[in-house]
Scaffold this active site. Structure first.
Site, PDB file in Angstrom:
ATOM      1  N   ASP A  66       0.853  -1.187   0.000  1.00  0.00           N
ATOM      2  CA  ASP A  66       0.000   0.000   0.000  1.00  0.00           C
ATOM      3  C   ASP A  66       0.888   1.236   0.000  1.00  0.00           C
ATOM      4  O   ASP A  66       1.957   1.196   0.593  1.00  0.00           O
ATOM      5  CB  ASP A  66      -0.749   0.016   1.349  1.00  0.00           C
ATOM      6  CG  ASP A  66      -2.250   0.084   1.174  1.00  0.00           C
ATOM      7  OD1 ASP A  66      -2.725  -0.330   0.112  1.00  0.00           O
ATOM      8  OD2 ASP A  66      -2.918   0.554   2.104  1.00  0.00           O
TER       9      ASP A  66
ATOM     10  N   TYR B  47       2.262   4.742   1.481  1.00  0.00           N
ATOM     11  CA  TYR B  47       2.242   5.337   2.816  1.00  0.00           C
ATOM     12  C   TYR B  47       1.040   6.271   2.911  1.00  0.00           C
ATOM     13  O   TYR B  47       0.689   6.943   1.937  1.00  0.00           O
ATOM     14  CB  TYR B  47       3.515   6.150   3.066  1.00  0.00           C
ATOM     15  CG  TYR B  47       4.785   5.332   3.082  1.00  0.00           C
ATOM     16  CD1 TYR B  47       4.966   4.287   3.988  1.00  0.00           C
ATOM     17  CD2 TYR B  47       5.827   5.627   2.205  1.00  0.00           C
ATOM     18  CE1 TYR B  47       6.149   3.562   4.013  1.00  0.00           C
ATOM     19  CE2 TYR B  47       7.014   4.896   2.228  1.00  0.00           C
ATOM     20  CZ  TYR B  47       7.172   3.869   3.120  1.00  0.00           C
ATOM     21  OH  TYR B  47       8.338   3.151   3.153  1.00  0.00           O
TER      22      TYR B  47
ATOM     23  N   HIS C 132       9.073  -9.721   5.623  1.00  0.00           N
ATOM     24  CA  HIS C 132       8.937  -8.288   5.349  1.00  0.00           C
ATOM     25  C   HIS C 132       9.943  -7.485   6.186  1.00  0.00           C
ATOM     26  O   HIS C 132      10.251  -7.879   7.317  1.00  0.00           O
ATOM     27  CB  HIS C 132       7.501  -7.858   5.702  1.00  0.00           C
ATOM     28  CG  HIS C 132       7.117  -6.539   5.142  1.00  0.00           C
ATOM     29  ND1 HIS C 132       7.396  -5.352   5.787  1.00  0.00           N
ATOM     30  CD2 HIS C 132       6.491  -6.207   3.989  1.00  0.00           C
ATOM     31  CE1 HIS C 132       6.946  -4.351   5.055  1.00  0.00           C
ATOM     32  NE2 HIS C 132       6.396  -4.839   3.952  1.00  0.00           N
TER      33      HIS C 132
ATOM     34  N   PHE D  29       8.021   1.647  -0.779  1.00  0.00           N
ATOM     35  CA  PHE D  29       9.009   1.837   0.286  1.00  0.00           C
ATOM     36  C   PHE D  29       9.686   3.217   0.272  1.00  0.00           C
ATOM     37  O   PHE D  29      10.385   3.576   1.211  1.00  0.00           O
ATOM     38  CB  PHE D  29      10.096   0.733   0.286  1.00  0.00           C
ATOM     39  CG  PHE D  29       9.552  -0.629   0.602  1.00  0.00           C
ATOM     40  CD1 PHE D  29       9.117  -0.948   1.886  1.00  0.00           C
ATOM     41  CD2 PHE D  29       9.453  -1.608  -0.377  1.00  0.00           C
ATOM     42  CE1 PHE D  29       8.615  -2.207   2.193  1.00  0.00           C
ATOM     43  CE2 PHE D  29       8.941  -2.871  -0.092  1.00  0.00           C
ATOM     44  CZ  PHE D  29       8.523  -3.163   1.195  1.00  0.00           C
TER      45      PHE D  29
END
Length: 221
Positions: free
Chosen positions: A66, A68, A188, A79
């Site tokens: 998703d 931020y 992750h 990221f």
């Protein structure tokens, strides 16, 4: 059909998606959200991952989930955050692993456009989100669209490196032919899981070794 402002080589590759009913519904939903809510990233950055890394340039694929959902963070690359924005915890851990793997000092900026410009396709599964509401634009059609992008890369190209961090990314990359591409998987990089198998995986050096073995320029991480 809506005219989608996306980099030309991707437009050609994904052309058939733009006319499918799910995509028309998705665009209608996203447009109304931008008119009535605070949505990230800015509209011009929705397809930033595609715009910064044309189809033919892609060498490494990193799959996020998703965007931020805090102010000023998201700009269409998974990221990554805009210059001057504090590093979110997962990004901090990515830089920590990069430092342990290749000795690269933690950079001043969390803006990963420098990676994208070298052929790192930084794709989120969902390309938009409501402010402060994680997952708010999931299951609206974005996942189908980004699956199509991954499928095109996996089928039309060879010798790509896919970095699949966490169960979500691994599931999304399940259709990749591992005899044609290098698929590197780990937990992750979020603080909840990074110490259970993200640190020490050396994905960055492994990706570069593979690219060099296939006659390609390594990434300046």
């Amino acid at each position: 059909m809506t005219d989608i402002k996306i980099e030309e080589s991707w437009k050609q590759q994904l052309n058939e998606e733009f006319t499918k009913p799910y995509f028309e519904n998705l665009i209608a939903f996203v447009k109304s959200e931008y008119q009535t809510q605070t949505i990230y990233p800015k509209g011009k950055h929705i397809f930033n991952a595609f715009d910064r890394c044309p189809f033919d340039n892609a060498k490494v694929v990193i799959i996020g989930q998703d965007p931020y959902h805090g102010p000023g963070q998201a700009h269409g690359l998974c990221f990554s955050v805009n210059d001057g924005v504090a590093f979110p915890p997962s990004l901090r851990n990515i830089f920590k692993e990069l430092n342990m793997d290749l000795g690269i000092p933690v950079p001043q900026s969390g803006n990963l456009e420098r990676w994208a410009d070298q052929g790192v396709f930084l794709l989120n599964a969902t390309l938009t989100v409501r402010a402060h509401q994680a997952g708010s634009h999931q299951r609206k059609g974005w996942e189908e669209f980004t699956d199509a992008a991954i499928k095109k890369l996996a089928e039309e190209k060879e010798n790509l490196v896919f970095l699949l961090w966490g169960a979500y990314a691994q599931k999304k990359g399940a259709m990749i032919d591992k005899s044609k591409h290098l698929v590197l998987e780990s937990v992750h990089p979020s603080p909840l899981s990074a110490s259970r198998g993200f640190f020490g995986q050396k994905h960055f050096s492994k990706a570069n070794a593979y690219l060099q073995q296939k006659g390609q320029t390594p990434i300046q991480w």
